[in-house]
Scaffold this motif. Structure first.
Motif, PDB file in Angstrom:
ATOM      1  N   UNK A  16      -8.549   4.640 -25.239  1.00 30.16           N
ATOM      2  CA  UNK A  16      -8.043   4.637 -23.865  1.00 30.16           C
ATOM      3  C   UNK A  16      -7.704   3.221 -23.379  1.00 30.16           C
ATOM      4  N   UNK A  17      -8.600   2.265 -23.620  1.00 29.49           N
ATOM      5  CA  UNK A  17      -8.403   0.902 -23.150  1.00 29.49           C
ATOM      6  C   UNK A  17      -7.199   0.252 -23.828  1.00 29.49           C
ATOM      7  N   UNK A  18      -7.095   0.387 -25.154  1.00 29.22           N
ATOM      8  CA  UNK A  18      -5.959  -0.179 -25.886  1.00 29.22           C
ATOM      9  C   UNK A  18      -4.648   0.465 -25.461  1.00 29.22           C
ATOM     10  N   UNK A  19      -4.678   1.765 -25.246  1.00 25.81           N
ATOM     11  CA  UNK A  19      -3.473   2.473 -24.837  1.00 25.81           C
ATOM     12  C   UNK A  19      -2.962   1.915 -23.511  1.00 25.81           C
ATOM     13  N   UNK A  20      -3.851   1.761 -22.552  1.00 23.94           N
ATOM     14  CA  UNK A  20      -3.440   1.242 -21.242  1.00 23.94           C
ATOM     15  C   UNK A  20      -2.929  -0.195 -21.360  1.00 23.94           C
ATOM     16  N   UNK A  21      -3.610  -1.011 -22.140  1.00 22.83           N
ATOM     17  CA  UNK A  21      -3.196  -2.401 -22.330  1.00 22.83           C
ATOM     18  C   UNK A  21      -1.790  -2.477 -22.928  1.00 22.83           C
ATOM     19  N   UNK A  22      -1.540  -1.710 -23.969  1.00 20.04           N
ATOM     20  CA  UNK A  22      -0.234  -1.740 -24.625  1.00 20.04           C
ATOM     21  C   UNK A  22       0.856  -1.112 -23.750  1.00 20.04           C
ATOM     22  N   UNK A  23       0.497  -0.113 -22.964  1.00 22.16           N
ATOM     23  CA  UNK A  23       1.464   0.496 -22.056  1.00 22.16           C
ATOM     24  C   UNK A  23       1.907  -0.518 -20.998  1.00 22.16           C
ATOM     25  N   UNK A  53      -3.866   7.457 -16.594  1.00 28.96           N
ATOM     26  CA  UNK A  53      -3.352   6.130 -16.940  1.00 28.96           C
ATOM     27  C   UNK A  53      -1.844   6.079 -16.714  1.00 28.96           C
ATOM     28  N   UNK A  54      -1.152   7.112 -17.131  1.00 24.72           N
ATOM     29  CA  UNK A  54       0.301   7.155 -16.940  1.00 24.72           C
ATOM     30  C   UNK A  54       0.651   7.121 -15.463  1.00 24.72           C
ATOM     31  N   UNK A  55      -0.062   7.903 -14.661  1.00 29.44           N
ATOM     32  CA  UNK A  55       0.184   7.924 -13.217  1.00 29.44           C
ATOM     33  C   UNK A  55      -0.079   6.557 -12.591  1.00 29.44           C
ATOM     34  N   UNK A  56      -1.080   5.874 -13.094  1.00 34.18           N
ATOM     35  CA  UNK A  56      -1.435   4.566 -12.549  1.00 34.18           C
ATOM     36  C   UNK A  56      -0.414   3.496 -12.941  1.00 34.18           C
ATOM     37  N   UNK A  57       0.063   3.525 -14.161  1.00 34.83           N
ATOM     38  CA  UNK A  57       0.937   2.453 -14.668  1.00 34.83           C
ATOM     39  C   UNK A  57       2.398   2.620 -14.262  1.00 34.83           C
TER      40      UNK A  57
END
Length: 63
Positions: A16-23, A53-57
């Motif tokens: 989850x953390x890596x996904x958000x960072x890379x997004x 995460x998608x909604x946030x980014x």
């Protein structure tokens, strides 16, 4: 670059953390049309796992 970020996001989707960072990195690197394409792709592929995460980014990127 878009395809590169799609590949990276697919590879880090286990964390989850890596996904958000890379997004966030992808959103900051792409042009608006590519961001829209990435958004559609991400929701199609990852919304079952990372919808929050998608909604946030993405709203931040599309303002």
């Amino acid at each position: 670059m878009l395809e590169y970020f799609k590949t990276i996001l697919s590879k880090v989707s286990f964390d989850r953390w890596l996904f958000e960072k890379e997004l966030k990195k992808a959103i900051n690197s792409l042009v608006p049309d590519e961001i829209l394409n990435l958004r559609d792709w991400c929701y199609e592929k990852f919304s079952h796992m990372y919808e929050s995460i998608l909604d946030k980014c993405f709203p931040q990127a599309l303002v």
